[in-house]
Design a protein around this motif. Structure first.
Motif, PDB file in Angstrom:
ATOM      1  N   LEU A  53       0.817  -1.195  -0.011  1.00 37.48           N
ATOM      2  CA  LEU A  53      -0.076  -0.010  -0.001  1.00 37.48           C
ATOM      3  C   LEU A  53       1.042   1.426  -0.206  1.00 37.48           C
ATOM      4  CD1 LEU A  53      -2.978   0.975   0.139  1.00 37.48           C
ATOM      5  CD2 LEU A  53      -2.503   1.338   2.705  1.00 37.48           C
ATOM      6  N   ALA A  54       0.733   2.086  -0.889  1.00 37.37           N
ATOM      7  CA  ALA A  54       1.441   3.216  -1.008  1.00 37.37           C
ATOM      8  C   ALA A  54       0.691   4.587  -0.908  1.00 37.37           C
ATOM      9  CB  ALA A  54       2.531   3.359  -2.361  1.00 37.37           C
ATOM     10  N   LYS A  55       1.172   5.719  -0.719  1.00 39.18           N
ATOM     11  CA  LYS A  55       0.357   6.709  -0.381  1.00 39.18           C
ATOM     12  C   LYS A  55      -0.391   7.131  -1.759  1.00 39.18           C
ATOM     13  CE  LYS A  55       0.489  11.550   1.110  1.00 39.18           C
ATOM     14  NZ  LYS A  55       1.174  12.863   0.735  1.00 39.18           N
ATOM     15  N   THR A  56       0.493   7.108  -3.004  1.00 39.19           N
ATOM     16  CA  THR A  56      -0.073   7.257  -4.231  1.00 39.19           C
ATOM     17  C   THR A  56      -1.175   6.287  -4.497  1.00 39.19           C
ATOM     18  OG1 THR A  56       1.802   8.387  -4.888  1.00 39.19           O
ATOM     19  CG2 THR A  56       0.322   7.893  -6.621  1.00 39.19           C
ATOM     20  N   GLY A  57      -2.421   6.480  -4.898  1.00 35.48           N
ATOM     21  CA  GLY A  57      -3.250   5.365  -5.299  1.00 35.48           C
ATOM     22  C   GLY A  57      -4.091   4.869  -4.314  1.00 35.48           C
ATOM     23  N   SER A  58      -3.768   5.295  -3.061  1.00 34.22           N
ATOM     24  CA  SER A  58      -4.771   4.868  -1.810  1.00 34.22           C
ATOM     25  C   SER A  58      -5.566   5.891  -1.159  1.00 34.22           C
ATOM     26  CB  SER A  58      -3.637   4.419  -0.882  1.00 34.22           C
ATOM     27  OG  SER A  58      -3.233   5.427   0.211  1.00 34.22           O
ATOM     28  N   SER A  59      -6.239   5.615  -0.226  1.00 40.41           N
ATOM     29  CA  SER A  59      -7.279   6.761   0.330  1.00 40.41           C
ATOM     30  C   SER A  59      -6.407   7.582   1.356  1.00 40.41           C
ATOM     31  CB  SER A  59      -8.365   6.089   1.121  1.00 40.41           C
ATOM     32  OG  SER A  59      -9.193   5.422  -0.040  1.00 40.41           O
ATOM     33  N   ILE A  60      -4.962   7.297   1.669  1.00 37.57           N
ATOM     34  CA  ILE A  60      -4.383   8.430   2.248  1.00 37.57           C
ATOM     35  C   ILE A  60      -4.661   9.786   1.609  1.00 37.57           C
ATOM     36  CG2 ILE A  60      -2.274   9.152   3.079  1.00 37.57           C
ATOM     37  CD1 ILE A  60      -1.707   6.105   3.128  1.00 37.57           C
ATOM     38  N   ASN A  61      -4.495   9.889   0.045  1.00 37.38           N
ATOM     39  CA  ASN A  61      -4.772  10.782  -0.554  1.00 37.38           C
ATOM     40  C   ASN A  61      -5.887  11.596  -0.498  1.00 37.38           C
ATOM     41  OD1 ASN A  61      -1.948  11.231  -1.587  1.00 37.38           O
ATOM     42  ND2 ASN A  61      -2.229  10.234  -3.459  1.00 37.38           N
ATOM     43  N   LYS A  62      -7.167  10.685   0.247  1.00 42.11           N
ATOM     44  CA  LYS A  62      -8.287  11.497   0.507  1.00 42.11           C
ATOM     45  C   LYS A  62      -8.559  11.734   1.745  1.00 42.11           C
ATOM     46  CE  LYS A  62     -10.357   7.681  -2.395  1.00 42.11           C
ATOM     47  NZ  LYS A  62     -11.179   6.732  -2.493  1.00 42.11           N
ATOM     48  N   GLY A  63      -7.526  11.739   2.500  1.00 43.86           N
ATOM     49  CA  GLY A  63      -7.155  12.393   3.733  1.00 43.86           C
ATOM     50  C   GLY A  63      -7.526  11.314   4.935  1.00 43.86           C
ATOM     51  N   GLU A  64      -7.677  10.115   4.800  1.00 40.98           N
ATOM     52  CA  GLU A  64      -7.721   8.955   5.619  1.00 40.98           C
ATOM     53  C   GLU A  64      -6.540   9.249   6.821  1.00 40.98           C
ATOM     54  OE1 GLU A  64      -8.349   4.938   4.359  1.00 40.98           O
ATOM     55  OE2 GLU A  64      -9.775   4.563   6.168  1.00 40.98           O
ATOM     56  N   SER A  65      -6.736   8.864   7.737  1.00 34.36           N
ATOM     57  CA  SER A  65      -5.684   9.135   8.884  1.00 34.36           C
ATOM     58  C   SER A  65      -4.785   7.745   9.139  1.00 34.36           C
ATOM     59  CB  SER A  65      -6.304   9.343  10.206  1.00 34.36           C
ATOM     60  OG  SER A  65      -7.008   8.034  10.667  1.00 34.36           O
ATOM     61  N   LEU A  66      -3.633   8.038   9.581  1.00 31.13           N
ATOM     62  CA  LEU A  66      -3.060   6.860   9.980  1.00 31.13           C
ATOM     63  C   LEU A  66      -3.469   5.785  10.807  1.00 31.13           C
ATOM     64  CD1 LEU A  66      -0.065   5.298   9.804  1.00 31.13           C
ATOM     65  CD2 LEU A  66       0.546   6.918  11.754  1.00 31.13           C
ATOM     66  N   GLY A 100      -4.362   2.119   9.553  1.00 26.79           N
ATOM     67  CA  GLY A 100      -3.807   1.099  10.196  1.00 26.79           C
ATOM     68  C   GLY A 100      -4.849   0.111  10.582  1.00 26.79           C
ATOM     69  N   LEU A 101      -6.003   0.597  11.172  1.00 24.90           N
ATOM     70  CA  LEU A 101      -7.099  -0.658  11.655  1.00 24.90           C
ATOM     71  C   LEU A 101      -7.779  -1.206  10.382  1.00 24.90           C
ATOM     72  CD1 LEU A 101      -8.993   2.301  14.195  1.00 24.90           C
ATOM     73  CD2 LEU A 101      -7.590  -0.236  14.770  1.00 24.90           C
ATOM     74  N   THR A 102      -7.826  -0.407   9.297  1.00 27.45           N
ATOM     75  CA  THR A 102      -8.201  -0.902   7.925  1.00 27.45           C
ATOM     76  C   THR A 102      -7.521  -2.284   7.569  1.00 27.45           C
ATOM     77  OG1 THR A 102      -9.308   1.106   7.218  1.00 27.45           O
ATOM     78  CG2 THR A 102      -8.797  -0.493   5.573  1.00 27.45           C
ATOM     79  N   LEU A 103      -5.921  -1.786   7.590  1.00 28.56           N
ATOM     80  CA  LEU A 103      -5.146  -2.961   7.408  1.00 28.56           C
ATOM     81  C   LEU A 103      -5.208  -4.243   8.476  1.00 28.56           C
ATOM     82  CD1 LEU A 103      -2.066  -0.787   6.245  1.00 28.56           C
ATOM     83  CD2 LEU A 103      -3.585  -2.341   4.647  1.00 28.56           C
ATOM     84  N   GLN A 104      -5.167  -3.749   9.831  1.00 22.97           N
ATOM     85  CA  GLN A 104      -5.455  -4.832  10.499  1.00 22.97           C
ATOM     86  C   GLN A 104      -6.649  -5.643  10.282  1.00 22.97           C
ATOM     87  OE1 GLN A 104      -3.157  -5.634  13.361  1.00 22.97           O
ATOM     88  NE2 GLN A 104      -4.648  -7.511  13.222  1.00 22.97           N
TER      89      GLN A 104
END
Ligand code: CP
Length: 318
Positions: A83-96, A100-104
């Motif tokens: 999972l990278a920043k580019t192409g993920s929902s981190i770029n939509k503002g999802e918090s760390l 993390g909880l989503t990956l877990q």
């Protein structure tokens, strides 16, 4: 592997080398050495971590760390996904926290995180039950790089760290690699010297167990190895280095410097290299330069890290 049959890896996470004792470090390096042979086989795969899942969560760019963790996991038959920043929902503002909880929720065994903020790996380790590996957090720490550097030097120095001197040269202020190597190699008995312009020395270096020298020709005298560091222009405030040409003239490691070091001096660089800025082109291509040995060591060392974390509390069996 270590002869100490009573030894047990007890760490849930690998966040910083300061959590490791000498026995942990030497055991990890022994395990890495035992895995190195797999990387030289025609079929480079063993079933050791079959059924384990490793997430590569990289919020900062990486070539070596990300790829070698991916290769290391696959060679041990773990399932890896990135999972990278580019192409993920981190770029939509999802918090760390929410990332993390989503990956877990997908039940990984290990998450390797690289993040621009110091403490990001610790934050996930406190939040999640799976193992967390710090793949580099801000200026703070890069423990897996220090461990692979240690593996490389151990091979080069035939296992002897005492009575060896390493010069760390360059942008020490912004370097998590310098910090992690300083802690780990000092613990193992290596004498450390650091060389940089005053503006690239970190606050508090007076309390580090190192010699500090601003003149490269003086700093390089009688050292066994030099570790050049990348000038981290992306992390620097404006004005720290008014003139890159002047920096290169004073701090770029060249052949003239190596004549002042011990015979057989070795050169390391964590990569990526800025050729002509902190290391000259001919030194980067010299057989004494171990930069590609470091990359190879990175695969074996990261295989050992994944193995120890995934099998902890299980008597070392997957
Ligand atoms: N040394 C290191 O961390 O390299 P990458 O940024 O390519 O992972």
């Amino acid at each position: 592997m270590t002869n100490d049959t009573a030894y047990q890896w007890r760490h849930k996470d690998l966040l910083d080398v300061t959590q490791l004792e000498t026995t942990d470090t030497l055991h990890l390096l022994d395990v890495a050495a035992s895995f190195q042979e797999i990387n030289n086989r025609p079929v480079k795969k063993v079933p050791t971590l079959k059924g384990k899942t490793v997430v590569l969560f990289f919020v900062e760019n990486s070539t070596r760390t990300k790829t070698s963790f991916d290769v290391a996991g696959k060679r041990l038959s773990a399932d890896t996904f990135a999972l990278a920043k580019t192409g993920s929902s981190i770029n939509k503002g999802e918090s760390l926290k929410d990332t993390g909880l989503t990956l877990q929720a997908m039940s990984p065994d290990i998450i390797v995180i690289r993040h621009p903020s110091s403490g990001a790996a610790q934050f996930l380790a406190d939040l999640l039950p799976c193992s967390i590996v710090n793949g580099g957090d801000g200026w703070h720490a890069h423990p897996t790089q220090a461990l692979l550097d240690c593996y490389t030097l151990r091979q080069t120095w035939n296992g002897q760290f005492a009575n060896r001197t390493l010069l760390i040269l360059g942008d020490i202020a912004h370097s998590r690699v310098a910090r992690s190597n300083m802690h780990l190699l000092h613990m193992l008995g290596v004498k450390l010297r650091m060389c940089a312009p005053r503006t690239l020395l970190p606050a508090g270096i007076d309390h580090w167990p190192v010699e500090v020298e601003s003149d490269l020709a003086t700093a390089v005298r009688d050292v066994d190895a030099v570790m050049c560091l990348r000038l981290q222009l992306e992390r620097q405030q404006a004005g720290l280095l008014p003139d890159l040409a002047e920096y290169s003239r004073r701090y770029c490691l060249g052949r003239q410097h190596l004549r002042l070091a011990k015979p057989g001096v070795k050169i390391l660089h964590p990569g990526p290299m800025n050729r002509g800025l902190e290391i000259s082109n001919d030194i980067a291509d010299d057989p004494a330069c171990l930069v590609l040995n470091q990359v190879a060591a990175g695969v074996a060392t990261r295989m050992a890290i994944l193995y120890l974390l995934a099998t902890r509390g299980n008597g070392g069996h997957a």
